[in-house]
Write a protein that holds these residues in place. Structure first.
Motif, PDB file in Angstrom:
ATOM      1  N   TYR A  96      11.567 -25.782 -11.443  1.00  0.00           N
ATOM      2  CA  TYR A  96      10.852 -24.808 -10.168  1.00  0.00           C
ATOM      3  C   TYR A  96      12.451 -25.305  -9.707  1.00  0.00           C
ATOM      4  O   TYR A  96      12.583 -24.378  -8.428  1.00  0.00           O
ATOM      5  CB  TYR A  96      10.524 -25.448 -10.051  1.00  0.00           C
ATOM      6  CG  TYR A  96       8.967 -25.457 -10.518  1.00  0.00           C
ATOM      7  CD1 TYR A  96       8.905 -23.329 -10.416  1.00  0.00           C
ATOM      8  CD2 TYR A  96       7.986 -25.762 -11.210  1.00  0.00           C
ATOM      9  CE1 TYR A  96       8.084 -23.428 -11.499  1.00  0.00           C
ATOM     10  CE2 TYR A  96       7.133 -25.346 -12.023  1.00  0.00           C
ATOM     11  CZ  TYR A  96       6.602 -24.219 -12.153  1.00  0.00           C
ATOM     12  OH  TYR A  96       6.013 -23.467 -12.816  1.00  0.00           O
TER      13      TYR A  96
ATOM     14  N   ARG B 109      15.637 -23.176 -10.030  1.00  0.00           N
ATOM     15  CA  ARG B 109      15.132 -21.984 -10.308  1.00  0.00           C
ATOM     16  C   ARG B 109      15.368 -21.503  -8.412  1.00  0.00           C
ATOM     17  O   ARG B 109      15.883 -20.921  -7.854  1.00  0.00           O
ATOM     18  CB  ARG B 109      13.938 -21.922 -10.518  1.00  0.00           C
ATOM     19  CG  ARG B 109      13.940 -21.381 -11.818  1.00  0.00           C
ATOM     20  CD  ARG B 109      12.481 -21.089 -12.410  1.00  0.00           C
ATOM     21  NE  ARG B 109      12.138 -21.208 -14.055  1.00  0.00           N
ATOM     22  CZ  ARG B 109      10.870 -21.216 -14.473  1.00  0.00           C
ATOM     23  NH1 ARG B 109       9.584 -21.187 -14.559  1.00  0.00           N
ATOM     24  NH2 ARG B 109      11.182 -21.705 -15.860  1.00  0.00           N
TER      25      ARG B 109
ATOM     26  N   ARG C  51      19.296 -21.388  -7.895  1.00  0.00           N
ATOM     27  CA  ARG C  51      19.765 -20.171  -7.902  1.00  0.00           C
ATOM     28  C   ARG C  51      19.457 -18.745  -7.528  1.00  0.00           C
ATOM     29  O   ARG C  51      20.644 -17.766  -6.869  1.00  0.00           O
ATOM     30  CB  ARG C  51      19.387 -19.948  -9.845  1.00  0.00           C
ATOM     31  CG  ARG C  51      19.681 -19.161  -9.987  1.00  0.00           C
ATOM     32  CD  ARG C  51      21.483 -19.067 -10.737  1.00  0.00           C
ATOM     33  NE  ARG C  51      21.637 -18.205 -12.356  1.00  0.00           N
ATOM     34  CZ  ARG C  51      23.052 -17.666 -11.320  1.00  0.00           C
ATOM     35  NH1 ARG C  51      23.895 -17.839 -11.436  1.00  0.00           N
ATOM     36  NH2 ARG C  51      23.523 -16.166 -12.371  1.00  0.00           N
TER      37      ARG C  51
ATOM     38  N   TYR D 270       7.677 -17.256 -11.047  1.00  0.00           N
ATOM     39  CA  TYR D 270       8.361 -17.794 -11.997  1.00  0.00           C
ATOM     40  C   TYR D 270       9.052 -18.780 -10.734  1.00  0.00           C
ATOM     41  O   TYR D 270       9.501 -20.405 -11.136  1.00  0.00           O
ATOM     42  CB  TYR D 270       9.544 -16.786 -12.166  1.00  0.00           C
ATOM     43  CG  TYR D 270      10.981 -17.174 -12.343  1.00  0.00           C
ATOM     44  CD1 TYR D 270      11.106 -17.258 -13.491  1.00  0.00           C
ATOM     45  CD2 TYR D 270      11.969 -17.374 -11.372  1.00  0.00           C
ATOM     46  CE1 TYR D 270      12.603 -18.194 -14.038  1.00  0.00           C
ATOM     47  CE2 TYR D 270      13.231 -17.919 -11.356  1.00  0.00           C
ATOM     48  CZ  TYR D 270      13.695 -18.376 -13.257  1.00  0.00           C
ATOM     49  OH  TYR D 270      14.996 -18.494 -13.538  1.00  0.00           O
ATOM     50  N   LEU D 271       9.192 -18.921  -9.254  1.00  0.00           N
ATOM     51  CA  LEU D 271       9.925 -19.690  -8.391  1.00  0.00           C
ATOM     52  C   LEU D 271       8.912 -20.655  -8.166  1.00  0.00           C
ATOM     53  O   LEU D 271      10.009 -22.236  -8.121  1.00  0.00           O
ATOM     54  CB  LEU D 271      10.262 -18.958  -7.498  1.00  0.00           C
ATOM     55  CG  LEU D 271      11.486 -18.190  -7.801  1.00  0.00           C
ATOM     56  CD1 LEU D 271      11.436 -16.593  -6.142  1.00  0.00           C
ATOM     57  CD2 LEU D 271      12.851 -18.419  -7.731  1.00  0.00           C
TER      58      LEU D 271
ATOM     59  N   GLY E 221      18.047 -14.350 -12.382  1.00  0.00           N
ATOM     60  CA  GLY E 221      17.006 -15.246 -12.656  1.00  0.00           C
ATOM     61  C   GLY E 221      16.051 -15.249 -13.230  1.00  0.00           C
ATOM     62  O   GLY E 221      16.712 -15.893 -14.483  1.00  0.00           O
ATOM     63  N   ARG E 222      15.558 -14.200 -13.533  1.00  0.00           N
ATOM     64  CA  ARG E 222      14.252 -14.342 -14.475  1.00  0.00           C
ATOM     65  C   ARG E 222      14.559 -13.751 -16.359  1.00  0.00           C
ATOM     66  O   ARG E 222      14.043 -14.074 -16.918  1.00  0.00           O
ATOM     67  CB  ARG E 222      13.196 -13.027 -14.033  1.00  0.00           C
ATOM     68  CG  ARG E 222      11.678 -13.789 -13.040  1.00  0.00           C
ATOM     69  CD  ARG E 222      11.165 -13.604 -12.855  1.00  0.00           C
ATOM     70  NE  ARG E 222      10.564 -12.573 -13.524  1.00  0.00           N
ATOM     71  CZ  ARG E 222       9.975 -11.180 -12.772  1.00  0.00           C
ATOM     72  NH1 ARG E 222       9.747 -10.710 -11.341  1.00  0.00           N
ATOM     73  NH2 ARG E 222       9.055 -11.093 -13.696  1.00  0.00           N
TER      74      ARG E 222
END
Length: 381
Positions: free
Chosen positions: A11, A14, A17, A40-41, A152-153
């Motif tokens: 995490y 992420r 990024r 996601y984050l 990112g995803r």
């Protein structure tokens, strides 16, 4: 969620990024509301409600979560807690948009922004209910942060690929069991109920969708289920998926025949299987999304079935069932290692039947890994 599905280092990377991508895009801050991007984050699941929850990130900004105090324990059980992120909680009667402005480092006096913040992006799942007052409070025109957040995803890391592989194995196990329930005399709804129970039993936490399209209903690509009684000789589309405990999704479609299929239908479905394989063979880093789509489309067109293919060849998958990249005509996005998406050409004949074959693939250094391996050809049950 009591334990985040990934390590704190995942995490943290992420978030770093996303902040770097925001800087590259010229955004001073990004505000992320509940939805796939927030999941996601930092692993926070759930949908937007009238009480604001938001993550504020950006170059030079300490990641901060604005959250109703009544949701605080839930949020702290995620990576927000394990990473020790700053939290600004609030109760009814207080203004959460003030907390967002403080985290961003900008306030507005009238329509004039005070501070250095000029460009602020918001996640596409954040509704106007919150976007409008945030924009008024910051005194800037908000813009979509989608180009930053999707980057990112789209590229899955090793931990994500492992979860997608887990989801693929689980949904394959369900497809192998479909012959237990799919037979003449049962309704689509009855078959779907059995499939839904199996999706959970085989390792998913939630059932995201179940499509059982028999006979003419299969000609509708987004048919779900009905009370139609399945008949001998029907072609049946079964498109199913769910989320494993980490939140990553499966999505796989197979086409079945109840009894002996019509020979012409069987021949056309054999062409569809070849079209799907052609797209899988074309999927590799360096080609465009449209080139993968073209590979499937050309096989069908050469067999005179081009007009029966009504949709794109595929979509990305991860914490959302549908996300970028989209494998569609005209999409010149160059595919890269780590991208995960479906390959699912279909053919549809209104009033008669339809068929679709779908796998999830992940791009490797020189090709792709197919995450679904259950039988692809028309299976008689």
């Amino acid at each position: 969620m009591s334990t985040p599905p990934f390590s704190s280092s995942v995490y943290s990377a992420r978030l770093e990024r996303a902040s770097a991508l925001a800087a590259e895009a010229g955004l001073d801050a990004v505000i992320v509301g509940p939805g796939p991007d927030l999941q996601y984050l930092v692993g926070v699941e759930g949908d937007t409600i009238e009480r604001l929850t938001a993550l504020v990130i950006g170059p030079g900004i300490a990641p901060t979560v604005v959250v109703p105090r009544m949701e605080l324990a839930k949020v702290r059980s995620t990576a927000v807690g394990t990473l020790g992120l700053a939290v600004s909680d609030w109760v009814d009667g207080e203004n959460p948009y003030d907390l967002v402005a403080a985290a961003v480092g900008s306030v507005a006096v009238g329509s004039v922004a005070v501070g250095s913040v000029a460009r602020v992006g918001v996640s596409d799942a954040l509704p106007a209910l919150h976007v409008i007052p945030i924009g008024e409070r910051l005194g800037v025109r908000l813009e979509l942060a989608t180009p930053v957040l999707r980057e990112g995803r789209m590229i899955k890391d090793a931990a994500e690929v492992a979860e997608l592989r887990r989801a693929g194995d689980a949904i394959d196990a369900v497809h192998r069991r479909v012959p237990e329930w799919l037979r003449a005399g049962r309704t689509e709804r009855e078959v779907a109920a059995d499939i839904a129970r199996a999706i959970v039993a085989e390792g998913h936490q939630t059932v995201e969708f179940v499509i059982v399209g028999s006979g003419p209903n299969g000609a509708d690509p987004h048919h779900e289920v009905s009370d139609r009684v399945i008949e001998e000789g029907d072609i049946v589309v079964v498109d199913i998926g769910g989320a494993v405990p980490s939140g990553y999704n499966s999505d796989s479609t197979r086409t079945y025949a109840v009894g002996t299929p019509d020979p012409e239908a069987a021949e056309r479905i054999a062409v569809l299987v070849r079209a799907q394989q052609a797209a899988v063979d074309a999927a590799r880093p360096g080609v465009t999304a449209s080139e993968v789509d073209d590979a499937a489309r050309q096989v069908l067109a050469d067999a005179g079935l081009g007009e029966a293919f009504l949709h794109r060849t595929g979509h990305g998958i991860g914490v959302s069932v549908h996300e970028e990249p989209y494998i569609a005509p005209g999409n010149d996005l160059v595919l890269r290692e780590g991208m995960a998406f479906s390959i699912e050409p279909g053919i549809y004949f209104s009033g008669e039947w339809g068929a679709r074959i779908e796998d999830i693939v992940v791009l490797t250094a020189d090709g792709c890994e197919r995450l679904n391996t259950s039988e692809h050809s028309l299976r008689s049950v």
